[in-house]
Motif scaffolding. Sequence first.
Motif, mmCIF file in Angstrom:
data_model
loop_
_atom_site.group_PDB
_atom_site.id
_atom_site.type_symbol
_atom_site.label_atom_id
_atom_site.label_comp_id
_atom_site.label_asym_id
_atom_site.label_seq_id
_atom_site.Cartn_x
_atom_site.Cartn_y
_atom_site.Cartn_z
ATOM 1 N N HIS A 159 0.835 -1.208 0.000
ATOM 2 C CA HIS A 159 0.000 0.000 0.000
ATOM 3 C C HIS A 159 0.866 1.253 0.000
ATOM 4 C CE1 HIS A 159 -4.142 -1.543 0.547
ATOM 5 N NE2 HIS A 159 -3.513 -2.589 1.077
ATOM 6 N N LEU A 160 1.918 1.254 0.802
ATOM 7 C CA LEU A 160 2.813 2.411 0.826
ATOM 8 C C LEU A 160 3.476 2.613 -0.535
ATOM 9 C CD1 LEU A 160 4.397 1.903 4.347
ATOM 10 C CD2 LEU A 160 3.246 3.985 3.585
ATOM 11 N N ILE A 161 3.911 1.540 -1.149
ATOM 12 C CA ILE A 161 4.536 1.644 -2.467
ATOM 13 C C ILE A 161 3.561 2.245 -3.474
ATOM 14 C CG2 ILE A 161 5.417 0.287 -4.405
ATOM 15 C CD1 ILE A 161 6.631 -1.638 -2.279
ATOM 16 N N LYS A 162 2.331 1.711 -3.522
ATOM 17 C CA LYS A 162 1.334 2.204 -4.479
ATOM 18 C C LYS A 162 0.969 3.659 -4.205
ATOM 19 C CE LYS A 162 -0.703 -2.388 -5.023
ATOM 20 N NZ LYS A 162 -1.895 -3.237 -4.736
ATOM 21 N N ALA A 163 0.829 4.005 -2.935
ATOM 22 C CA ALA A 163 0.441 5.376 -2.593
ATOM 23 C C ALA A 163 1.548 6.363 -2.954
ATOM 24 C CB ALA A 163 0.110 5.465 -1.105
ATOM 25 N N HIS A 164 2.800 6.026 -2.652
ATOM 26 C CA HIS A 164 3.913 6.916 -3.007
ATOM 27 C C HIS A 164 4.046 7.048 -4.521
ATOM 28 C CE1 HIS A 164 5.730 8.102 0.776
ATOM 29 N NE2 HIS A 164 5.639 6.854 1.235
ATOM 30 N N LEU A 165 3.829 5.961 -5.239
ATOM 31 C CA LEU A 165 3.883 6.030 -6.704
ATOM 32 C C LEU A 165 2.763 6.919 -7.256
ATOM 33 C CD1 LEU A 165 4.659 2.294 -7.620
ATOM 34 C CD2 LEU A 165 6.210 4.245 -7.835
ATOM 35 N N THR A 166 1.642 6.964 -6.545
ATOM 36 C CA THR A 166 0.508 7.777 -6.988
ATOM 37 C C THR A 166 0.843 9.261 -6.978
ATOM 38 O OG1 THR A 166 -1.112 6.144 -6.222
ATOM 39 C CG2 THR A 166 -1.888 8.411 -6.476
ATOM 40 N N VAL A 167 1.524 9.721 -5.927
ATOM 41 C CA VAL A 167 1.810 11.157 -5.824
ATOM 42 C C VAL A 167 3.139 11.542 -6.452
ATOM 43 C CG1 VAL A 167 0.416 11.414 -3.731
ATOM 44 C CG2 VAL A 167 2.873 10.966 -3.522
ATOM 45 N N ARG A 168 4.002 10.554 -6.691
ATOM 46 C CA ARG A 168 5.312 10.839 -7.283
ATOM 47 C C ARG A 168 5.513 9.982 -8.536
ATOM 48 N NH1 ARG A 168 5.275 14.928 -5.799
ATOM 49 N NH2 ARG A 168 6.364 15.961 -4.091
ATOM 50 N N PRO A 169 4.894 10.398 -9.657
ATOM 51 C CA PRO A 169 5.061 9.648 -10.912
ATOM 52 C C PRO A 169 6.494 9.643 -11.430
ATOM 53 C CG PRO A 169 3.900 11.730 -11.285
ATOM 54 C CD PRO A 169 3.973 11.546 -9.809
ATOM 55 N N LEU A 171 8.963 8.574 -9.773
ATOM 56 C CA LEU A 171 9.623 7.383 -9.248
ATOM 57 C C LEU A 171 9.700 6.303 -10.329
ATOM 58 C CD1 LEU A 171 7.916 7.187 -5.726
ATOM 59 C CD2 LEU A 171 10.347 7.622 -6.150
ATOM 60 N N ASN A 172 10.886 5.738 -10.494
ATOM 61 C CA ASN A 172 11.049 4.677 -11.488
ATOM 62 C C ASN A 172 11.767 3.456 -10.929
ATOM 63 O OD1 ASN A 172 13.874 5.363 -11.519
ATOM 64 N ND2 ASN A 172 13.418 6.993 -12.993
ATOM 65 N N GLU A 194 0.758 -8.386 -10.282
ATOM 66 C CA GLU A 194 -0.428 -7.527 -10.267
ATOM 67 C C GLU A 194 -0.448 -6.610 -11.485
ATOM 68 O OE1 GLU A 194 -2.259 -4.035 -7.385
ATOM 69 O OE2 GLU A 194 -1.094 -5.681 -6.499
ATOM 70 N N GLY A 195 0.708 -6.128 -11.886
ATOM 71 C CA GLY A 195 0.815 -5.287 -13.067
ATOM 72 C C GLY A 195 0.360 -3.857 -12.812
ATOM 73 N N GLY A 196 0.387 -3.067 -13.880
ATOM 74 C CA GLY A 196 -0.022 -1.670 -13.780
ATOM 75 C C GLY A 196 1.081 -0.746 -13.328
ATOM 76 N N PHE A 197 2.332 -1.219 -13.379
ATOM 77 C CA PHE A 197 3.456 -0.406 -12.919
ATOM 78 C C PHE A 197 4.463 -0.196 -14.054
ATOM 79 C CE2 PHE A 197 1.960 -2.853 -9.213
ATOM 80 C CZ PHE A 197 1.578 -1.816 -8.375
ATOM 81 N N GLU A 198 3.960 0.242 -15.187
ATOM 82 C CA GLU A 198 4.828 0.439 -16.339
ATOM 83 C C GLU A 198 5.944 1.432 -16.019
ATOM 84 O OE1 GLU A 198 1.567 0.519 -16.418
ATOM 85 O OE2 GLU A 198 1.110 -1.312 -17.565
ATOM 86 N N GLY A 199 7.156 1.077 -16.399
ATOM 87 C CA GLY A 199 8.292 1.968 -16.191
ATOM 88 C C GLY A 199 8.901 1.908 -14.821
ATOM 89 N N ILE A 200 8.375 1.027 -13.943
ATOM 90 C CA ILE A 200 8.901 0.908 -12.579
ATOM 91 C C ILE A 200 9.755 -0.354 -12.475
ATOM 92 C CG2 ILE A 200 8.357 0.797 -10.125
ATOM 93 C CD1 ILE A 200 7.395 3.349 -11.461
ATOM 94 N N CYS A 201 10.975 -0.205 -11.983
ATOM 95 C CA CYS A 201 11.866 -1.336 -11.751
ATOM 96 C C CYS A 201 11.786 -1.719 -10.276
ATOM 97 C CB CYS A 201 13.300 -0.970 -12.132
ATOM 98 S SG CYS A 201 14.518 -2.243 -11.730
ATOM 99 N N PHE A 202 11.312 -2.937 -10.003
ATOM 100 C CA PHE A 202 11.239 -3.439 -8.623
ATOM 101 C C PHE A 202 12.457 -4.299 -8.335
ATOM 102 C CE2 PHE A 202 6.768 -2.629 -9.599
ATOM 103 C CZ PHE A 202 6.370 -1.937 -8.462
ATOM 104 N N GLU A 203 13.078 -4.056 -7.180
ATOM 105 C CA GLU A 203 14.276 -4.802 -6.805
ATOM 106 C C GLU A 203 14.169 -5.289 -5.359
ATOM 107 O OE1 GLU A 203 17.807 -2.475 -7.396
ATOM 108 O OE2 GLU A 203 16.950 -1.422 -9.127
#
Length: 347
Positions: A159-169, A171-172, A194-203
Motif C-alpha cells: 500500500h505504501l509503495i502504491k500510494a507513493h507512486l501515486t503522488v510521485r510519478p 519514481l522509477n 499484479e501489473g499496472g506499474f509500467e516503467g517501474i523497476c522493482f528490486e
Amino acid sequence: MAAKEDQVNPPTATPITPPIYISTPTLHTLLTHKSLIHHLQSTLPTLSSAIQSPVRQSHQTSPSSSLLLMPSWSHSPLLPYIGVKLVTFHSNNSTLNLPGVHASYVLFRSFTGQTLASMDATELTLYRTSCISALASDYLSRKDSETLVMIGAGSLAPHLIKAHLTVRPSLNRVIVWNRSVEKAKTLVENLQNEGGFEGICFEVSNESLEEVVRVGDIVSCATSSEKPLVTGVELKVGAHLDLVGSFTHSMRECDDEAIRRGRVFIDNEAALLEAGELVGAFERGVITRNDIVGDLVELIKGEKVIGRRDSGEITVFKSVGSAVVDLLSAQLVYETCMKNNQYSSHE
C-alpha cells in the motif's frame, strides 16, 4: 368532541434502515489510493476541526499484543457520523503468516445514533495509513524523486509503495529491504504479477540496510522494530524519510541523527506522545517539541507551515494514525458504497 379524522396525526418516524456490512473485497472496489488521497487532502483542512477525537486507549493484552480503541464524532452536518475503530496488534503474527494488525470499524449516524455500517478496517487502516504518508510526501519529498526504498515487507508495504507512486510519478525504481529476503521477494513478485506499474523497476535488496538507505530519495519504513533501522548519517541530501511503524515508546525505526538532520513533521499531536523516535529524542535533548515544524493539516493549508523549501534539505514525516482520518476514510467508503449500492444488509 373532534372526529378522529380531524385529529392531527403524529409525525411519522424515520424508517429504520438495517445496517450494512462492507466486505473487504467490496472495499477494494470502492477505494483507490488516488481517490482517498484526494478525499483526505480536501476534507482534512475543512472538517478536522469539527471532529472530536479523544486520545486513543491502548491496552496491553500480552507482552506481544495490544488492543486499541479509537472513537471519533463530528459536529458538522457535512460529516454526520460517529465512528469507532477497534484494533488488535500482535507482533508475533508474522510467524503464523498473518498480518500483525486486525481491525473493525463501526459507523453510526450522529443525529440519531443509528448504526449505519460495519466494515473490516484492517484493509481500511492500510489504505488510510499509506495515503497519509503519500499525502505528506506530496508536500515534503522532491518532485523529481526517482528511487523509493521500502523498509519492511508486511501487509502495509504494498500500500505504501502504491500510494507513493501515486503522488510521485517521477519514481522509477522501488527497492524492498526486509530482514527476511524471501518475504521481500514475495512482495516484489506479487506487485509484478499484479501489473499496472509500467516503467517501474522493482528490486529486492541483498545489501546492507545502510547501503540501501544511501540511494533512497524517499525512504519509507513500516516495521515494528525496537532498534533503529535508518541511521541519519546515511540519508542522502534531499531525502524524505517516512516513518510509519512505531506507535509506542519502545518502538524506533530511525536513530537520533535522522531526527536531528531532518525538518520533522507529524500527522497529528498524538505522535509527540506515542512515537518512540520522537519521545526518545525529546528525552535525550536531541530536539524539543518546538522543533517539530508542523502537522499534516498545517502542511496542507500552507498558511503557517511551508513544506519542502529546497532540493537539499532532509524531511521527516512521522505518523501514528488518528481516529479523525479513520472517520474521513470510512465516510468515503460508506458514501461511495451507498451511491453504488454495493453492500449487504445484516440480517
